[in-house]
Design an enzyme around this catalytic site. Sequence first.
Site, mmCIF file in Angstrom:
data_model
loop_
_atom_site.group_PDB
_atom_site.id
_atom_site.type_symbol
_atom_site.label_atom_id
_atom_site.label_comp_id
_atom_site.label_asym_id
_atom_site.label_seq_id
_atom_site.Cartn_x
_atom_site.Cartn_y
_atom_site.Cartn_z
ATOM 1 N N ARG A 176 4.924 33.211 3.923
ATOM 2 C CA ARG A 176 5.565 33.984 3.913
ATOM 3 C C ARG A 176 5.642 35.264 4.857
ATOM 4 O O ARG A 176 4.745 35.805 4.902
ATOM 5 C CB ARG A 176 5.830 34.891 2.321
ATOM 6 N N ASP A 456 1.057 44.705 -6.088
ATOM 7 C CA ASP A 456 1.415 44.578 -4.573
ATOM 8 C C ASP A 456 2.607 45.491 -4.304
ATOM 9 O O ASP A 456 3.000 46.326 -4.676
ATOM 10 C CB ASP A 456 1.710 43.155 -4.255
#
Length: 541
Positions: A176, A456
């Site tokens: 990603r 996160d």
Amino acid sequence: MSAAAHALPADPVQRPTPGIALTTVLAGQAALLPPAALALLVSLHREIEPERQARLAARRDRQRYFDAGGLPDFRDDTRSIRESDWKVAPLPAALQDRRVEITGPVDPKMVINALNSGAKVFMADFEDSTAPTWHNLLTGQRALMEAVRGDLAFVADNGKRYQLKPFAEQAVLLVRPRGWHLDEKHVLIDGQPIAGGLFDLAVFAFHNARALADKDRGPYFYLPKLQSMEEAALWETALSHIEATLGLPHGQMKVTVLIETLPAVFEMHEILHALRERIVGLNCGRWDYIFSYLKTFRRHADKVLPERGQVTMTQPFLKAYSELLIQTCHRRGAHAMGGMAAQIPINNDEAANEQALARVRADKLREVSAGHDGTWVAHPALIPIARAIFDEHMPQPNQHAVLREDVHVGRDELIAPSQGTITRAGFEGNVEVCVRYLAAWLDGNGCVPIHWLMEDAATAEISRTQIWQWLHTAGLHLADGTAIDLALLETTLRNLPAKLGNRDAIPGASKIDEAIALLDELSRSDELAEFLTLPAYDRID
């Protein structure tokens, strides 16, 4: 190789590549950024950057429309794409079965553990779980390059050695890159920073695309935070440019797109269509999606959400989103991937651990029963739990035959706010999570366990945006009647250091005061910062 020894040898002297400047130099980076790779970055930036800036300007224009009371909706000009019959290109064999995926940052130990974890897929994340220091980015690129070669190893400070299982036993690797909104300030082309996502994707492809293609493993990517079909089309242009430069067949590089912004849920058919020659699925990026809902409706007093713990996937607007994604993907022959289970094992409390695992089981059962083709976990201990549920209810590789023709979702279902409360614990919890995560991020750590959840950037963004919206929406009170105002924020921030206890045990402890000051500044501002990581990025390296 140990953490201390993970630097490459001294670089040879290189002639400068025209048009590009690296603002920071670390030992070993010349091996990762040789002249041919730099030339690829230059050509890619020059082709993509003007349209990237146009797309970012379009985002700002659209947000001004929402701030003035406008609502997102399905586009009239793309009705024919939604209503006509077409399919995405056939899916590669390696991605037919994606029932359990694990995600995490790109440090060597994580890469080894994730590839060895028993998950079907590992998403190596340069975005929400990696703080983009120059060291982290180069270390991550090197770790992935060595992993693709098969010779990645790591020795921890305690002497424990980590090494890869045989290739056939490893998870399939997906990478990603960062989203369109993030710059890479360490790489200037014609005096401008390159898009962070272009740097991540192009450097990885330069080193690994041919080897992965030879193994019938891609390369494969996850694309984050898209808001429109035009942004998807821009990724298509970038991917095609890289393929042409590297001599790869068109469509060799496959992608999955995260539907993690509210505007994007109204353009899922269009995003699939824009990438139809290479896309293999869409993913319910639930945490960023909640953040995007908050940000989109930041000025809408009638759409204020309750505290984060009450905004679950059973809330009507999130249920509608996930079921519409399944219906859309399966109509087009693409995977519909479920969302993240962020829980981590609670080793010192068996009862609390079982309660957490029960929530994971219920969430994964909901996903597979709804028709999802796979799911995400943040910790290896959750892989057997998720896999057992999907194995029982999805014995076949995927559920494309589950068309969900029973789903009838319109605009109103997708934007209806959820009901609930804001407790004192909820407010204080948001402050604590945001400060602790931000402190760790400023210290170079983008993935942090807090209260047995893996936090996160996406989850920190929910906390930060809720605090701002609650403070800037008139008349809101906690469940105990306390006004939600700057006095409450000041008291919470002042009391937080004592609440945290022993700072030395907290990741990023030296940055706690800086994180408190930054959250205070962002929360008081009359304007909501677009992303927490934008002002924070100025403070690293």
